[in-house]
Scaffold this motif. Structure first.
Motif, mmCIF file in Angstrom:
data_model
loop_
_atom_site.group_PDB
_atom_site.id
_atom_site.type_symbol
_atom_site.label_atom_id
_atom_site.label_comp_id
_atom_site.label_asym_id
_atom_site.label_seq_id
_atom_site.Cartn_x
_atom_site.Cartn_y
_atom_site.Cartn_z
ATOM 1 N N THR A 131 -0.009 -7.580 4.384
ATOM 2 C CA THR A 131 0.165 -7.650 5.670
ATOM 3 C C THR A 131 -1.268 -8.223 6.305
ATOM 4 O O THR A 131 -1.543 -9.013 6.898
ATOM 5 N N LYS A 132 -2.256 -7.131 5.937
ATOM 6 C CA LYS A 132 -3.702 -7.212 6.810
ATOM 7 C C LYS A 132 -4.205 -8.651 6.128
ATOM 8 O O LYS A 132 -4.849 -9.333 6.719
ATOM 9 N N TYR A 138 -3.784 -16.095 8.608
ATOM 10 C CA TYR A 138 -3.209 -17.091 9.461
ATOM 11 C C TYR A 138 -3.260 -16.664 10.684
ATOM 12 O O TYR A 138 -2.744 -17.591 11.860
ATOM 13 N N LYS A 139 -3.669 -15.449 11.361
ATOM 14 C CA LYS A 139 -3.889 -14.891 12.648
ATOM 15 C C LYS A 139 -2.625 -15.300 13.651
ATOM 16 O O LYS A 139 -2.677 -16.031 14.749
ATOM 17 N N PRO A 161 -6.054 -2.075 14.423
ATOM 18 C CA PRO A 161 -5.785 -2.479 15.906
ATOM 19 C C PRO A 161 -6.345 -3.653 16.315
ATOM 20 O O PRO A 161 -6.124 -4.433 17.403
ATOM 21 N N LYS A 162 -7.548 -3.904 15.764
ATOM 22 C CA LYS A 162 -8.337 -5.309 16.255
ATOM 23 C C LYS A 162 -7.971 -6.342 15.442
ATOM 24 O O LYS A 162 -8.579 -6.518 14.259
ATOM 25 N N ASN A 163 -6.916 -7.064 15.956
ATOM 26 C CA ASN A 163 -6.457 -8.450 15.227
ATOM 27 C C ASN A 163 -5.958 -9.392 16.296
ATOM 28 O O ASN A 163 -6.269 -9.180 17.549
ATOM 29 N N LEU A 222 -0.582 2.630 19.436
ATOM 30 C CA LEU A 222 -0.579 1.110 19.789
ATOM 31 C C LEU A 222 -0.587 0.836 21.273
ATOM 32 O O LEU A 222 -0.202 1.502 22.145
ATOM 33 N N ASP A 223 -1.323 -0.153 21.410
ATOM 34 C CA ASP A 223 -1.528 -0.601 22.747
ATOM 35 C C ASP A 223 -1.179 -2.139 23.144
ATOM 36 O O ASP A 223 -1.568 -2.724 23.717
ATOM 37 N N ILE A 224 -0.333 -2.496 22.378
ATOM 38 C CA ILE A 224 0.435 -3.717 22.437
ATOM 39 C C ILE A 224 1.764 -3.640 22.731
ATOM 40 O O ILE A 224 2.472 -2.547 22.483
ATOM 41 N N ASP A 225 2.486 -4.541 23.207
ATOM 42 C CA ASP A 225 3.810 -4.443 23.549
ATOM 43 C C ASP A 225 4.937 -4.505 22.387
ATOM 44 O O ASP A 225 4.429 -5.360 21.482
#
Length: 279
Positions: A131-132, A138-139, A161-163, A222-225
């Motif tokens: 996955t990484k 493919y971002k 976390p930085k992606n 996690l800091d994303i929705d």
């Protein structure tokens, strides 16, 4: 007769591990580990080929494995799909239809030892490494994972976390590796001596204990929705798994269903996901 033999086979295997552990706990653990990590199904079936071949196909090398990727091009934001245990990208056929209608650019891949990807063994650590590599390549902006694919999505975000990711969706996903391993133990009926040896083996291989691998703990960071969808009657992954993750994941939303099962192919599920991505 065949059904009876099938039901007896796991118990025979478990009894074999119990006996073997008296002579060599390590050998019993290795055998239990390899069986646990070996999918019995999930390769692409002939009936699935026509749909999958409509995508742009590309093989990507991850470590020593060739991973099969799929690309359905669209003008919108990019979504990556992660399937579960003993499955492959074909499981997303309904979801892909909804995403295409909305114009999303869709990336998916077969996990190691699944679909058209190479490999014989599968576990979350190997899945997360893939996955990484593919998120970096493919971002995608959004990540959607079913079952262990959802567990993998959360673990990947915890480690990296930085992606490019902005939102994660999990569907019917387990939370605690301890629960998964207990289920495995119950099916085979091997004893705690074997389980303890298996725990030692996992620690030696990956540097953590079975009890330490907890998606709910990872979700704290996690800091994303996030959107979690789970059926209350799921017999594969308990509903409380998503409740526990939701309780720790700030910015997450939990949707419960009843009677949808573990696979969650229903249009309602797809529409909820689309609404979340579009919001």
């Amino acid at each position: 007769m065949k059904r009876a033999l099938k039901s007896m086979l796991p118990l025979a295997i478990g009894a074999y591990y119990n006996i073997l552990a008296f002579f060599s706990k390590r050998t019993a653990a290795i055998k239990a580990y390899r069986l646990f990590c070996t999918p019995r199904k999930g390769r692409v079936l002939p009936i699935q080929e026509e749909f999958l071949k409509k995508a742009k196909l590309e093989k990507v090398l991850v470590d020593d494995m060739e991973i099969q990727t799929y690309h359905w091009k669209g003008p919108g934001k990019r979504v990556m799909l992660l399937h579960g245990w003993e499955s492959n990208t074909y499981r997303w056929r309904n979801m892909i239809g909804f995403l295409k209608e909305e114009g999303y650019d869709i990336i998916a891949f077969d996990a190691p030892a699944h679909g058209w990807s190479k490999g014989k063994l599968f576990h979350v650590i190997r899945y997360t490494a893939c996955t990484k590599k593919l998120v970096d390549r493919y971002k995608p902006v959004y990540l959607i994972g079913h079952s262990v694919g959802g567990m993998n999505a959360v673990y990947h975000q915890y480690l990296n976390p930085k992606n490019s990711l902005q939102k994660i969706v999990t569907i019917g996903s387990p939370s605690e590796m301890q629960d998964v391993m207990k289920q495995y133990q119950e099916i085979l009926q091997f004893n705690d001596r074997v389980m303890q040896a298996l725990d030692e083996l996992i620690f030696d291989k990956f540097g953590f204990r079975i009890v330490d691998f907890s998606t709910s703990r990872f979700a704290k960071e996690l800091d994303i929705d996030g959107l979690l969808i789970h059926d209350r009657l799921d017999t594969i992954a308990p509903f409380r798994a998503s409740e526990e993750v939701h309780a720790e994941w700030k910015g997450s939303k939990l949707i419960s269903t009843e009677g949808f099962g573990h696979s969650m192919h229903q249009d309602f599920v797809s529409k909820e996901i689309i609404d979340f991505l579009n919001s």
